[in-house]
Design a protein around this motif. Structure first.
Motif, mmCIF file in Angstrom:
data_model
loop_
_atom_site.group_PDB
_atom_site.id
_atom_site.type_symbol
_atom_site.label_atom_id
_atom_site.label_comp_id
_atom_site.label_asym_id
_atom_site.label_seq_id
_atom_site.Cartn_x
_atom_site.Cartn_y
_atom_site.Cartn_z
ATOM 1 N N ASN A 76 0.839 -1.206 0.000
ATOM 2 C CA ASN A 76 0.000 0.000 0.000
ATOM 3 C C ASN A 76 0.867 1.246 0.000
ATOM 4 O O ASN A 76 0.581 2.202 -0.714
ATOM 5 C CB ASN A 76 -0.936 0.013 1.206
ATOM 6 C CG ASN A 76 -2.094 -0.956 1.016
ATOM 7 O OD1 ASN A 76 -2.422 -1.299 -0.113
ATOM 8 N ND2 ASN A 76 -2.678 -1.396 2.115
ATOM 9 N N PRO A 114 -11.540 2.812 -8.707
ATOM 10 C CA PRO A 114 -11.322 1.534 -7.999
ATOM 11 C C PRO A 114 -10.792 0.428 -8.914
ATOM 12 O O PRO A 114 -9.952 -0.358 -8.514
ATOM 13 C CB PRO A 114 -12.707 1.186 -7.451
ATOM 14 C CG PRO A 114 -13.431 2.475 -7.356
ATOM 15 C CD PRO A 114 -12.890 3.345 -8.453
ATOM 16 N N ASP A 115 -11.271 0.389 -10.157
ATOM 17 C CA ASP A 115 -10.768 -0.631 -11.083
ATOM 18 C C ASP A 115 -9.296 -0.390 -11.407
ATOM 19 O O ASP A 115 -8.490 -1.324 -11.460
ATOM 20 C CB ASP A 115 -11.579 -0.637 -12.379
ATOM 21 C CG ASP A 115 -12.984 -1.192 -12.170
ATOM 22 O OD1 ASP A 115 -13.167 -1.920 -11.161
ATOM 23 O OD2 ASP A 115 -13.855 -0.913 -13.007
ATOM 24 N N GLU A 116 -8.930 0.877 -11.643
ATOM 25 C CA GLU A 116 -7.535 1.191 -11.919
ATOM 26 C C GLU A 116 -6.673 0.906 -10.688
ATOM 27 O O GLU A 116 -5.544 0.432 -10.799
ATOM 28 C CB GLU A 116 -7.384 2.668 -12.314
ATOM 29 C CG GLU A 116 -7.808 2.959 -13.726
ATOM 30 C CD GLU A 116 -7.547 4.415 -14.080
ATOM 31 O OE1 GLU A 116 -6.398 4.868 -13.882
ATOM 32 O OE2 GLU A 116 -8.494 5.064 -14.518
ATOM 33 N N HIS A 117 -7.242 1.206 -9.539
ATOM 34 C CA HIS A 117 -6.522 0.945 -8.287
ATOM 35 C C HIS A 117 -6.210 -0.545 -8.144
ATOM 36 O O HIS A 117 -5.081 -0.936 -7.814
ATOM 37 C CB HIS A 117 -7.376 1.445 -7.114
ATOM 38 C CG HIS A 117 -6.647 1.505 -5.824
ATOM 39 N ND1 HIS A 117 -6.521 0.414 -5.005
ATOM 40 C CD2 HIS A 117 -5.990 2.522 -5.218
ATOM 41 C CE1 HIS A 117 -5.837 0.751 -3.936
ATOM 42 N NE2 HIS A 117 -5.502 2.039 -4.031
ATOM 43 N N LYS A 118 -7.191 -1.410 -8.437
ATOM 44 C CA LYS A 118 -6.982 -2.864 -8.374
ATOM 45 C C LYS A 118 -5.943 -3.302 -9.399
ATOM 46 O O LYS A 118 -5.070 -4.116 -9.119
ATOM 47 C CB LYS A 118 -8.295 -3.610 -8.636
ATOM 48 C CG LYS A 118 -9.240 -3.629 -7.481
ATOM 49 C CD LYS A 118 -10.485 -4.430 -7.849
ATOM 50 C CE LYS A 118 -11.510 -4.380 -6.745
ATOM 51 N NZ LYS A 118 -12.704 -5.127 -7.102
ATOM 52 N N ARG A 119 -6.057 -2.739 -10.602
ATOM 53 C CA ARG A 119 -5.128 -3.100 -11.657
ATOM 54 C C ARG A 119 -3.699 -2.701 -11.280
ATOM 55 O O ARG A 119 -2.748 -3.472 -11.449
ATOM 56 C CB ARG A 119 -5.557 -2.415 -12.963
ATOM 57 C CG ARG A 119 -4.757 -2.853 -14.175
ATOM 58 C CD ARG A 119 -5.276 -2.228 -15.475
ATOM 59 N NE ARG A 119 -5.378 -0.775 -15.440
ATOM 60 C CZ ARG A 119 -4.338 0.070 -15.622
ATOM 61 N NH1 ARG A 119 -3.160 -0.419 -15.868
ATOM 62 N NH2 ARG A 119 -4.526 1.374 -15.584
ATOM 63 N N ARG A 145 -2.540 -2.246 -8.247
ATOM 64 C CA ARG A 145 -2.112 -3.110 -7.146
ATOM 65 C C ARG A 145 -1.653 -4.467 -7.671
ATOM 66 O O ARG A 145 -0.662 -5.036 -7.212
ATOM 67 C CB ARG A 145 -3.242 -3.300 -6.136
ATOM 68 C CG ARG A 145 -3.519 -2.112 -5.286
ATOM 69 C CD ARG A 145 -4.693 -2.445 -4.377
ATOM 70 N NE ARG A 145 -4.224 -3.132 -3.202
ATOM 71 C CZ ARG A 145 -4.061 -2.551 -2.026
ATOM 72 N NH1 ARG A 145 -4.356 -1.280 -1.891
ATOM 73 N NH2 ARG A 145 -3.626 -3.214 -1.003
ATOM 74 N N ARG A 146 -2.401 -5.002 -8.626
ATOM 75 C CA ARG A 146 -2.055 -6.288 -9.214
ATOM 76 C C ARG A 146 -0.709 -6.192 -9.946
ATOM 77 O O ARG A 146 0.122 -7.091 -9.852
ATOM 78 C CB ARG A 146 -3.173 -6.731 -10.166
ATOM 79 C CG ARG A 146 -3.202 -8.211 -10.409
ATOM 80 C CD ARG A 146 -4.453 -8.710 -11.132
ATOM 81 N NE ARG A 146 -4.980 -7.844 -12.147
ATOM 82 C CZ ARG A 146 -6.130 -7.152 -12.039
ATOM 83 N NH1 ARG A 146 -6.861 -7.259 -10.952
ATOM 84 N NH2 ARG A 146 -6.554 -6.376 -13.009
ATOM 85 N N LYS A 147 -0.475 -5.093 -10.661
ATOM 86 C CA LYS A 147 0.800 -4.896 -11.343
ATOM 87 C C LYS A 147 1.955 -4.873 -10.341
ATOM 88 O O LYS A 147 2.980 -5.529 -10.529
ATOM 89 C CB LYS A 147 0.802 -3.583 -12.129
ATOM 90 C CG LYS A 147 0.216 -3.662 -13.494
ATOM 91 C CD LYS A 147 0.438 -2.338 -14.203
ATOM 92 C CE LYS A 147 -0.090 -2.377 -15.604
ATOM 93 N NZ LYS A 147 0.171 -1.120 -16.319
ATOM 94 N N SER A 192 1.963 -6.072 -7.305
ATOM 95 C CA SER A 192 2.061 -7.400 -6.699
ATOM 96 C C SER A 192 2.771 -8.378 -7.648
ATOM 97 O O SER A 192 3.639 -9.145 -7.227
ATOM 98 C CB SER A 192 0.674 -7.914 -6.354
ATOM 99 O OG SER A 192 0.736 -9.221 -5.874
#
Length: 150
Positions: A5, A32-37, A39-41, A43
Motif C-alpha cells: 500500500n 477503484p478498477d484502476e486501483h486494483k489493476r 495493485r495487481r501490477k 504485486s
C-alpha cells in the motif's frame, strides 16, 4: 500488505500505464478498477522479483554443489589411481611369492626323497637278517634301493 500500500501510494499511477488513457480529467485519485489493476501490477512485479531471486539462489546452490561434486570426483579419481597402483604392486609381490613357494615346495620334495633314500640305503647296508623264504639276501635290497634313487 502495508508495504504494498505504501509503495502504491508513493508511485505515480501514470508510470504503470502502457497507454495512458485519462480516467477523469484532473482527478488525482484513480478509479477503484484502476486501483486494483495497479495493485495487481505491483504485486506481480514483486512476485516476479522474488521468483528471480529464488531462481538466482537456486542457481548459486547448484553451482556450489557442482563445484563440490567435481572436487569430490577428482579426489575419488586420485584415490582410485593410488589404489590401482597399490593393487599392481600387491599382484607383483603375490606372483613373486607364488613362484618362490613353488620352488621351495620342489626343493622340499627333493629333500624328503633324499632323506627317504638315505634311510633305505642305511637299511640296505645293515647286516643281513635271516631271510624268510623271500628273494632273500642283501643284493636284492641294494638293487631295490638303487632303483628308488633313479
Amino acid at each position: 500488505m502495508l508495504l504494498l500500500n505504501a509503495a502504491f501510494d508513493a508511485l505515480d499511477p501514470s508510470w504503470f500505464d502502457a497507454d495512458p488513457a485519462p480516467s477523469t480529467a484532473g482527478s488525482a485519485q484513480p478509479s477503484p478498477d484502476e486501483h486494483k489493476r495497479l495493485r495487481r501490477k505491483i504485486s506481480n512485479r514483486e512476485s516476479a522479483r522474488r521468483c528471480r531471486m529464488r531462481k538466482q539462489r537456486h542457481l548459486e546452490e547448484l553451482r556450489a554443489e557442482s563445484a563440490r561434486l567435481l572436487a569430490l570426483n577428482r579426489d575419488m579419481a586420485s584415490r582410485v589411481g593410488d589404489l590401482s597402483h597399490r593393487c599392481l604392486l600387491f599382484r607383483r609381490a603375490n606372483h613373486r611369492l607364488q613362484v618362490e613357494s613353488a620352488a621351495l615346495s620342489r626343493r622340499l620334495d627333493e629333500l624328503r626323497r633324499l632323506v627317504f633314500l638315505r634311510q633305505v640305503l642305511m637299511v640296505a647296508a645293515s647286516p643281513p637278517v635271516a631271510s624268510h623264504g623271500g628273494f632273500g639276501g642283501v643284493g636284492c635290497d641294494q638293487a631295490w634301493a638303487a632303483s628308488l634313487i633313479m
